[in-house]
Scaffold this active site. Structure first.
Site, PDB file in Angstrom:
ATOM      1  N   GLU A   1      -5.944  -6.079   3.685  1.00 38.97           N
ATOM      2  CA  GLU A   1      -5.825  -7.216   2.743  1.00 38.97           C
ATOM      3  C   GLU A   1      -7.045  -7.286   1.810  1.00 38.97           C
ATOM      4  OE1 GLU A   1      -3.836 -10.705   3.989  1.00 38.97           O
ATOM      5  OE2 GLU A   1      -2.789  -9.667   5.604  1.00 38.97           O
TER       6      GLU A   1
ATOM      7  N   SER B   1       0.812  -1.227   0.000  1.00 37.82           N
ATOM      8  CA  SER B   1       0.000   0.000   0.000  1.00 37.82           C
ATOM      9  C   SER B   1       0.840   1.269   0.000  1.00 37.82           C
ATOM     10  CB  SER B   1      -0.922   0.031   1.219  1.00 37.82           C
ATOM     11  OG  SER B   1      -1.758  -1.086   1.201  1.00 37.82           O
TER      12      SER B   1
ATOM     13  N   GLY C   1      -4.062   2.041  -2.715  1.00 43.32           N
ATOM     14  CA  GLY C   1      -4.575   1.118  -1.703  1.00 43.32           C
ATOM     15  C   GLY C   1      -5.320   0.011  -2.414  1.00 43.32           C
TER      16      GLY C   1
ATOM     17  N   TRP D   1       0.840   2.400   5.940  1.00 47.17           N
ATOM     18  CA  TRP D   1       0.031   1.410   6.663  1.00 47.17           C
ATOM     19  C   TRP D   1       0.760   0.084   6.811  1.00 47.17           C
ATOM     20  CZ3 TRP D   1      -3.476   4.489   8.297  1.00 47.17           C
ATOM     21  CH2 TRP D   1      -4.194   5.347   7.450  1.00 47.17           C
TER      22      TRP D   1
ATOM     23  N   SER E   1     -13.973  -4.887   2.101  1.00 44.69           N
ATOM     24  CA  SER E   1     -15.148  -5.732   1.800  1.00 44.69           C
ATOM     25  C   SER E   1     -15.647  -5.471   0.378  1.00 44.69           C
ATOM     26  CB  SER E   1     -16.269  -5.452   2.806  1.00 44.69           C
ATOM     27  OG  SER E   1     -15.846  -5.878   4.077  1.00 44.69           O
TER      28      SER E   1
ATOM     29  N   GLN F   1     -35.797 -13.049  26.412  1.00 47.85           N
ATOM     30  CA  GLN F   1     -35.699 -13.591  25.048  1.00 47.85           C
ATOM     31  C   GLN F   1     -34.895 -12.673  24.107  1.00 47.85           C
ATOM     32  OE1 GLN F   1     -39.164 -14.061  22.354  1.00 47.85           O
ATOM     33  NE2 GLN F   1     -38.897 -16.237  22.746  1.00 47.85           N
TER      34      GLN F   1
ATOM     35  N   ARG G   1     -25.203 -11.760  34.898  1.00 42.96           N
ATOM     36  CA  ARG G   1     -25.828 -10.458  35.164  1.00 42.96           C
ATOM     37  C   ARG G   1     -27.345 -10.626  35.353  1.00 42.96           C
ATOM     38  NH1 ARG G   1     -25.211  -5.312  36.997  1.00 42.96           N
ATOM     39  NH2 ARG G   1     -26.728  -3.942  36.006  1.00 42.96           N
TER      40      ARG G   1
ATOM     41  N   THR H   1       2.103  -3.002   8.480  1.00 39.23           N
ATOM     42  CA  THR H   1       2.069  -3.773   9.725  1.00 39.23           C
ATOM     43  C   THR H   1       3.469  -4.319  10.007  1.00 39.23           C
ATOM     44  OG1 THR H   1      -0.217  -4.386   9.268  1.00 39.23           O
ATOM     45  CG2 THR H   1       0.963  -5.767  10.850  1.00 39.23           C
TER      46      THR H   1
HETATM   47  C1  LIG Z   1      -4.028  -0.999  10.443  1.00 37.34           C
HETATM   48  C2  LIG Z   1      -3.698  -1.231   9.009  1.00 37.34           C
HETATM   49  C3  LIG Z   1      -2.717  -2.146   8.667  1.00 37.34           C
HETATM   50  C4  LIG Z   1      -2.383  -2.351   7.341  1.00 37.34           C
HETATM   51  N1  LIG Z   1      -1.348  -3.199   7.015  1.00 37.34           N
HETATM   52  C5  LIG Z   1      -0.886  -3.226   5.733  1.00 37.34           C
HETATM   53  C6  LIG Z   1       0.309  -3.927   5.398  1.00 37.34           C
HETATM   54  O1  LIG Z   1       0.947  -4.569   6.246  1.00 37.34           O
HETATM   55  N2  LIG Z   1       0.755  -3.876   4.115  1.00 37.34           N
HETATM   56  C7  LIG Z   1       0.101  -3.187   3.138  1.00 37.34           C
HETATM   57  O2  LIG Z   1       0.565  -3.199   2.001  1.00 37.34           O
HETATM   58  N3  LIG Z   1      -1.038  -2.520   3.417  1.00 37.34           N
HETATM   59  C8  LIG Z   1      -1.543  -2.511   4.691  1.00 37.34           C
HETATM   60  N4  LIG Z   1      -2.685  -1.805   4.991  1.00 37.34           N
HETATM   61  C9  LIG Z   1      -3.360  -1.060   3.939  1.00 37.34           C
HETATM   62  C10 LIG Z   1      -4.720  -1.628   3.552  1.00 37.34           C
HETATM   63  O3  LIG Z   1      -4.564  -2.842   2.866  1.00 37.34           O
HETATM   64  C11 LIG Z   1      -5.461  -0.558   2.757  1.00 37.34           C
HETATM   65  O4  LIG Z   1      -5.832   0.466   3.669  1.00 37.34           O
HETATM   66  C12 LIG Z   1      -6.679  -1.101   2.044  1.00 37.34           C
HETATM   67  O5  LIG Z   1      -6.311  -1.959   1.009  1.00 37.34           O
HETATM   68  C13 LIG Z   1      -7.577   0.010   1.490  1.00 37.34           C
HETATM   69  O6  LIG Z   1      -6.842   0.926   0.758  1.00 37.34           O
HETATM   70  P1  LIG Z   1      -7.005   2.503   1.050  1.00 37.34           P
HETATM   71  O7  LIG Z   1      -6.859   2.715   2.502  1.00 37.34           O
HETATM   72  O8  LIG Z   1      -6.120   3.243   0.144  1.00 37.34           O
HETATM   73  O9  LIG Z   1      -8.517   2.816   0.701  1.00 37.34           O
HETATM   74  P2  LIG Z   1      -9.075   3.184  -0.763  1.00 37.34           P
HETATM   75  O10 LIG Z   1      -8.567   2.216  -1.755  1.00 37.34           O
HETATM   76  O11 LIG Z   1      -8.873   4.632  -0.992  1.00 37.34           O
HETATM   77  O12 LIG Z   1     -10.643   2.912  -0.542  1.00 37.34           O
HETATM   78  C14 LIG Z   1     -11.522   3.843   0.070  1.00 37.34           C
HETATM   79  C15 LIG Z   1     -12.934   3.263  -0.031  1.00 37.34           C
HETATM   80  O13 LIG Z   1     -13.317   3.143  -1.410  1.00 37.34           O
HETATM   81  C16 LIG Z   1     -13.680   1.792  -1.662  1.00 37.34           C
HETATM   82  N5  LIG Z   1     -13.286   1.435  -3.030  1.00 37.34           N
HETATM   83  C17 LIG Z   1     -12.079   1.593  -3.623  1.00 37.34           C
HETATM   84  N6  LIG Z   1     -12.103   1.112  -4.867  1.00 37.34           N
HETATM   85  C18 LIG Z   1     -13.353   0.622  -5.080  1.00 37.34           C
HETATM   86  C19 LIG Z   1     -13.995  -0.021  -6.190  1.00 37.34           C
HETATM   87  N7  LIG Z   1     -13.363  -0.273  -7.332  1.00 37.34           N
HETATM   88  N8  LIG Z   1     -15.297  -0.389  -6.032  1.00 37.34           N
HETATM   89  C20 LIG Z   1     -15.954  -0.151  -4.866  1.00 37.34           C
HETATM   90  N9  LIG Z   1     -15.389   0.454  -3.799  1.00 37.34           N
HETATM   91  C21 LIG Z   1     -14.107   0.819  -3.904  1.00 37.34           C
HETATM   92  C22 LIG Z   1     -12.958   0.960  -0.630  1.00 37.34           C
HETATM   93  O14 LIG Z   1     -13.579  -0.304  -0.435  1.00 37.34           O
HETATM   94  C23 LIG Z   1     -13.049   1.878   0.590  1.00 37.34           C
HETATM   95  O15 LIG Z   1     -14.312   1.713   1.182  1.00 37.34           O
HETATM   96  C24 LIG Z   1      -3.073  -1.646   6.324  1.00 37.34           C
HETATM   97  C25 LIG Z   1      -4.080  -0.738   6.674  1.00 37.34           C
HETATM   98  C26 LIG Z   1      -4.375  -0.510   8.001  1.00 37.34           C
HETATM   99  C27 LIG Z   1      -5.433   0.515   8.328  1.00 37.34           C
END
Ligand SMILES: Cc1cc2nc3c(=O)[nH]c(=O)nc-3n(C[C@H](O)[C@H](O)[C@H](O)COP(=O)(O)OP(=O)(O)OC[C@H]3O[C@@H](n4cnc5c(N)ncnc54)[C@H](O)[C@@H]3O)c2cc1C
Length: 380
Positions: free
Chosen positions: A363, A126, A131, A156, A366, A279, A268, A158
């Site tokens: 990774e 990333s 991302g 980001w 959703s 329920q 509790r 880890t």
């Molecule tokens: C605590 C933490 C640890 C992490 N560890 C690592 C790591 O070890 N190595 C690493 O490489 N990365 C790591 N990441 C990065 C993580 O994988 C990314 O944050 C993630 O893939 C989302 O990318 P972004 O933050 O740029 O969001 P964006 O890609 O900007 O997305 C923003 C929103 O838009 C949505 N979106 C984007 N494109 C589309 C599409 N085509 N269709 C529909 N919706 C879409 C996304 O689902 C999200 O809701 C980590 C992140 C965090 C917060």
């Protein structure tokens, strides 16, 4: 079809459960609050063989299957998702990537130390502007004959500060698009490699998330994983397995919150009886139990697909999508069942609720899992 676990799998489950209770539970609240990395616990996890669970014993691994790994991930994540993400990244991204695609020399030099837990690894894909759209790599690895010159920023990451070995994805030939991307092994301490500030996070606060800066870092060509241009495929193939580990983490967070809520509901009292006799509470528990069991089946199915060399892109994406949704819903309900006590740190469920959210983001979010799933079911 037999859904029961083998003796060996039950033993691994018990070992991980015992470790979580004895080694992770003490001070888990303090580590979360202080954003303290579980360094001693990770060291012990290495000594017990949890850092290279699926790696061949000839490279210091435990030689276990993916099902063993997800069983252990569930148990560790019930108590401390900050520790389990370290296990997940080291096992299913770094060790798996090196063992499957690395050269013998790379395995001897790096994998043997990573699998034993002597050092830990990080997976660096990333970037600030790449991302979900991981093909938009701005980090460059320019070919200089026997080495690459690496420039750019990853964010980001880890294990960003605690790792010693970093698998870094970078663009070599922009004209070739994602086919011009490479994966390089970068060592901590290489000249020009700086670690940026630590992120102050909502959840998994004990884990160590940093940006990384590369300024003219000279990386030998012998540190490239796979053929020239294989880097993007390497990242996608590796992440497909990584998702199974994160799905198991989500499952563990959900199961941990459910177990706490079940216990609390039997202790509790309100209106002269245990709240489990109301329920509205009993039905919440019924929903949680059912959803967790369904998530567990998806996670096990993806793990077994991987073990049987079946395609696991679809099953892994479904497991992560569903288990992370269950983690979010279950932890919110666990807080609700605890009433006011759910809102304070001592009862653990508020932490699990905060930790659950990341499983819907890293990774592959959703939304990205739904892209993977829909493409897979629509392609025929
Ligand atoms: C605590 C933490 C640890 C992490 N560890 C690592 C790591 O070890 N190595 C690493 O490489 N990365 C790591 N990441 C990065 C993580 O994988 C990314 O944050 C993630 O893939 C989302 O990318 P972004 O933050 O740029 O969001 P964006 O890609 O900007 O997305 C923003 C929103 O838009 C949505 N979106 C984007 N494109 C589309 C599409 N085509 N269709 C529909 N919706 C879409 C996304 O689902 C999200 O809701 C980590 C992140 C965090 C917060």
């Amino acid at each position: 079809m037999d859904f029961s676990l083998s003796e060996e799998h039950l033993m691994i489950q018990q070992a991980a459960r015992d470790f979580a209770q004895q080694e992770l539970l003490p001070e888990v609240i303090e580590r979360d609050e202080e954003q303290r990395f579980p360094i001693e616990q990770v060291k012990k996890l290495g000594e017990l063989g949890f850092m290279g669970m699926m790696v061949d014993p000839k490279y210091n691994g435990s030689g276990m299957d993916t099902l063993s790994y997800v069983i252990a991930m569930e148990e560790l994540s019930k108590i401390d998702a900050s520790a389990s993400v370290v296990v997940s990244v080291n096992n299913s991204l770094v060790c798996y990537g090196l063992e499957t695609y690395g050269t013998e020399e790379q395995k001897q030099k790096y994998l043997t130390r990573l699998a034993s837990g002597e050092v830990i690894g990080a997976f660096c894909l990333s970037e600030p502007e790449a991302g979900s759209d991981a093909t938009s790599q701005k980090t460059t690895a320019i070919d200089k004959g026997d080495h690459y010159i690496l420039n750019g920023t990853k964010n980001w990451i880890t294990n960003g500060n605690t790792a010693e070995v970093y698998l870094v994805i970078a663009q070599t030939d922009r004209e070739k698009g994602h086919k011009g991307i490479n994966a390089l092994i970068v060592e901590k301490g290489m000249e020009g490699f700086e670690i940026g500030p630590k992120e102050n996070k909502l959840g998994i606060r004990g884990s160590d998330t940093h940006s990384l800066i590369f300024n003219d870092v000279k990386v030998p060509k012998t540190n490239r994983i796979g053929a020239d241009g294989f880097g993007f495929k390497f990242a996608m193939k590796t992440l497909a397995g990584g998702r199974i580990g994160i799905a198991a983490q989500a499952l563990g967070i959900a199961a941990g919150a459910y177990e706490l809520a079940l216990k609390y509901s039997k202790e509790r009292k309100a209106f002269g009886t245990e709240i489990s006799n109301h329920q509205a509470i009993a039905f919440k528990l019924a929903d949680m139990h059912t959803q967790i069991e369904a998530a567990r089946h998806l996670v096990y199915k993806a793990a077994v697909d991987k073990d049987n060399d079946h395609n696991y892109d679809l099953s892994g994406a479904m497991a992560k999508l569903y288990a992370s949704q269950v983690a979010m819903e279950t932890t919110v309900e666990a807080v609700q069942i605890h009433g006011g006590n759910g809102f304070v740190k001592d009862y653990h469920v508020e932490r699990l609720m905060r930790d659950a959210k990341i499983t819907q983001i890293y990774e592959g979010t959703s939304e990205i899992q739904k892209i993977v799933i829909s493409r897979s079911i629509l392609k025929d």
